[in-house]
Scaffold this active site. Structure first.
Site, short mmCIF file in Angstrom:
data_model
loop_
_atom_site.label_atom_id
_atom_site.label_comp_id
_atom_site.label_asym_id
_atom_site.label_seq_id
_atom_site.Cartn_x
_atom_site.Cartn_y
_atom_site.Cartn_z
N LYS A 34 0.76 -1.19 -0.04
CA LYS A 34 -0.16 -0.07 -0.03
C LYS A 34 0.96 1.50 0.18
O LYS A 34 1.80 1.23 0.76
CB LYS A 34 -0.85 -0.10 1.34
CG LYS A 34 -1.68 1.16 1.33
CD LYS A 34 -2.87 0.97 2.47
CE LYS A 34 -2.36 1.42 3.81
NZ LYS A 34 -2.16 2.91 3.83
N ASP A 61 -3.71 4.46 -1.79
CA ASP A 61 -4.55 4.89 -0.35
C ASP A 61 -4.48 6.22 -0.25
O ASP A 61 -3.62 6.54 0.82
CB ASP A 61 -4.27 3.98 0.81
CG ASP A 61 -5.03 4.31 1.99
OD1 ASP A 61 -6.15 4.62 1.99
OD2 ASP A 61 -4.38 4.18 3.16
N LYS A 63 -7.34 8.08 -0.37
CA LYS A 63 -8.65 8.51 0.36
C LYS A 63 -9.10 9.91 -0.26
O LYS A 63 -9.43 10.63 0.49
CB LYS A 63 -8.34 8.89 1.69
CG LYS A 63 -7.80 7.32 2.55
CD LYS A 63 -7.95 7.62 4.01
CE LYS A 63 -7.44 6.42 4.70
NZ LYS A 63 -5.96 6.30 4.54
N ASP A 66 -13.36 15.00 -2.55
CA ASP A 66 -13.55 16.37 -2.93
C ASP A 66 -14.74 16.36 -3.95
O ASP A 66 -15.76 15.59 -3.49
CB ASP A 66 -12.12 16.56 -3.78
CG ASP A 66 -11.57 17.81 -3.89
OD1 ASP A 66 -12.39 18.72 -4.15
OD2 ASP A 66 -10.51 18.20 -3.64
N THR A 120 -10.19 4.04 11.35
CA THR A 120 -9.90 2.96 12.45
C THR A 120 -9.44 3.49 13.65
O THR A 120 -9.16 3.02 14.67
CB THR A 120 -9.20 1.65 12.09
OG1 THR A 120 -7.94 2.26 11.32
CG2 THR A 120 -10.11 0.83 11.34
N ARG A 211 2.85 -0.50 10.89
CA ARG A 211 3.80 -0.43 11.80
C ARG A 211 4.23 -1.64 12.34
O ARG A 211 5.45 -1.88 12.88
CB ARG A 211 3.59 0.43 12.89
CG ARG A 211 3.73 2.02 12.38
CD ARG A 211 2.73 3.01 13.06
NE ARG A 211 1.50 2.74 13.12
CZ ARG A 211 0.75 3.60 13.59
NH1 ARG A 211 1.12 4.83 14.38
NH2 ARG A 211 -0.59 3.74 13.48
O1 C5P Z 1 0.79 1.23 11.25
P1 C5P Z 1 -0.65 0.62 10.95
O2 C5P Z 1 -0.81 -0.68 10.78
O3 C5P Z 1 -1.70 1.38 12.14
O4 C5P Z 1 -1.15 1.32 9.47
C1 C5P Z 1 -2.38 1.32 8.94
C2 C5P Z 1 -2.31 1.94 7.65
O5 C5P Z 1 -3.72 1.83 7.12
C3 C5P Z 1 -1.98 3.34 7.50
O6 C5P Z 1 -1.11 3.69 6.11
C4 C5P Z 1 -3.16 4.37 7.32
O7 C5P Z 1 -3.09 5.44 6.79
C5 C5P Z 1 -3.96 3.27 6.99
N1 C5P Z 1 -5.29 3.19 7.15
C6 C5P Z 1 -6.12 3.36 8.30
N2 C5P Z 1 -7.47 3.50 8.63
C7 C5P Z 1 -8.23 3.67 7.53
C8 C5P Z 1 -7.77 3.58 6.38
C9 C5P Z 1 -6.40 3.47 5.95
O8 C5P Z 1 -5.13 3.15 9.44
N3 C5P Z 1 -9.68 3.70 8.21
#
Ligand code: C5P
Length: 233
Positions: A34, A61, A63, A66, A120, A211
């Site tokens: 991603k 991603d 998002k 607009d 989330t 992460r």
């Molecule tokens: O590091 P972590 O596992 O929290 O990363 C989650 C990834 O998913 C990040 O790149 C974040 O931008 C993305 N994301 C998210 N929540 C969403 C959509 C995408 O955390 N609703």
């Protein structure tokens, strides 16, 4: 059915060298990747192009949220980069989502188009602050129904909502779930988290993990641990 490449590794890095250090060790037949706002803003479309060239399915991603015309043109630009999936915010409404979907009509290699329901990182108190009363679930369900009606391919949601969503959306409608943590991982800014196997069991099709992998001392070992946790017992 579990997709054989359910794991999507979030490449949230500042430079392409860090990306390639990780992707050099990744097999594009075992996971997807991603590209989000951080890498895209730092490095630009060439990061996506390089990953596509290396054979990875790329989820772009960004998002988009607009006016319909702008989002349609942005989605079209994403498709030109050869991405596997891209997304918009469902709260942009059905005119915006319809315009985004129509921008892809007639394309040969059409990316999957998904919509973010509720981030989330947001819990009830965060939603109340921006004017939405009640649990995240009700809002996620309403936005998922709107997304399905607009003809998109799926939504981004928390795996905590996946089993409820599975009751109301088509089986082919994809549930993409970030906020995934292995037991013992740091939560960071995420609030609605689930572990990988539980997310799949709840009906998620794709797991977005950043992460837990990129900040691990051995990212490849972390990926192997995640993939083996998804194998049937
Ligand atoms: O590091 P972590 O596992 O929290 O990363 C989650 C990834 O998913 C990040 O790149 C974040 O931008 C993305 N994301 C998210 N929540 C969403 C959509 C995408 O955390 N609703």
């Amino acid at each position: 059915m579990v997709d054989n490449k359910a794991l999507i590794v979030a490449l949230d890095f500042d430079d392409i060298d860090s990306v390639l250090r990780l992707t050099d060790q990744l097999d594009p037949s075992l996971c997807r990747v991603k590209v989000g706002k951080q890498l895209f803003t730092r490095v630009g479309p060439s990061a996506v192009e390089q990953l596509v060239k290396l054979g990875f399915d790329v989820f772009l991603d960004l998002k988009f949220h607009d006016i319909p015309n702008t989002v349609a043109n942005a989605v079209s630009a994403a498709a030109d980069l050869g991405v596997w999936m891209t997304n918009v915010h469902a709260s942009g409404g059905s005119s915006m989502m319809n315009a985004a979907r129509e921008a892809l009509v007639g394309r040969q290699n059409k990316p999957l188009l998904t919509a973010v329901t509720v981030l989330t990182s947001m819990a009830e108190a965060d939603l109340a602050e921006v004017g939405f009363q009640g649990a995240a679930l009700a809002r996620v369900v309403a936005l998922a129904k709107l997304t399905e009606k607009a003809g998109l391919d799926g939504v981004v949601c928390s795996a905590q909502e996946a089993s409820e969503l599975r009751k109301v959306v088509d089986p082919a409608f994809a549930l993409v779930t970030p906020g995934i943590r292995l037991k013992g991982d740091a939560m960071g800014d995420q609030k609605r988290v689930v572990d990988p196997a539980a997310a799949i069991a709840a009906g998620a099709n794709y797991l977005v993990m950043g992460r837990s992998i990129t900040a691990a001392t051995d990212p490849i070992a972390a990926i192997k641990r995640i993939l083996s946790s998804l194998e049937p017992e």
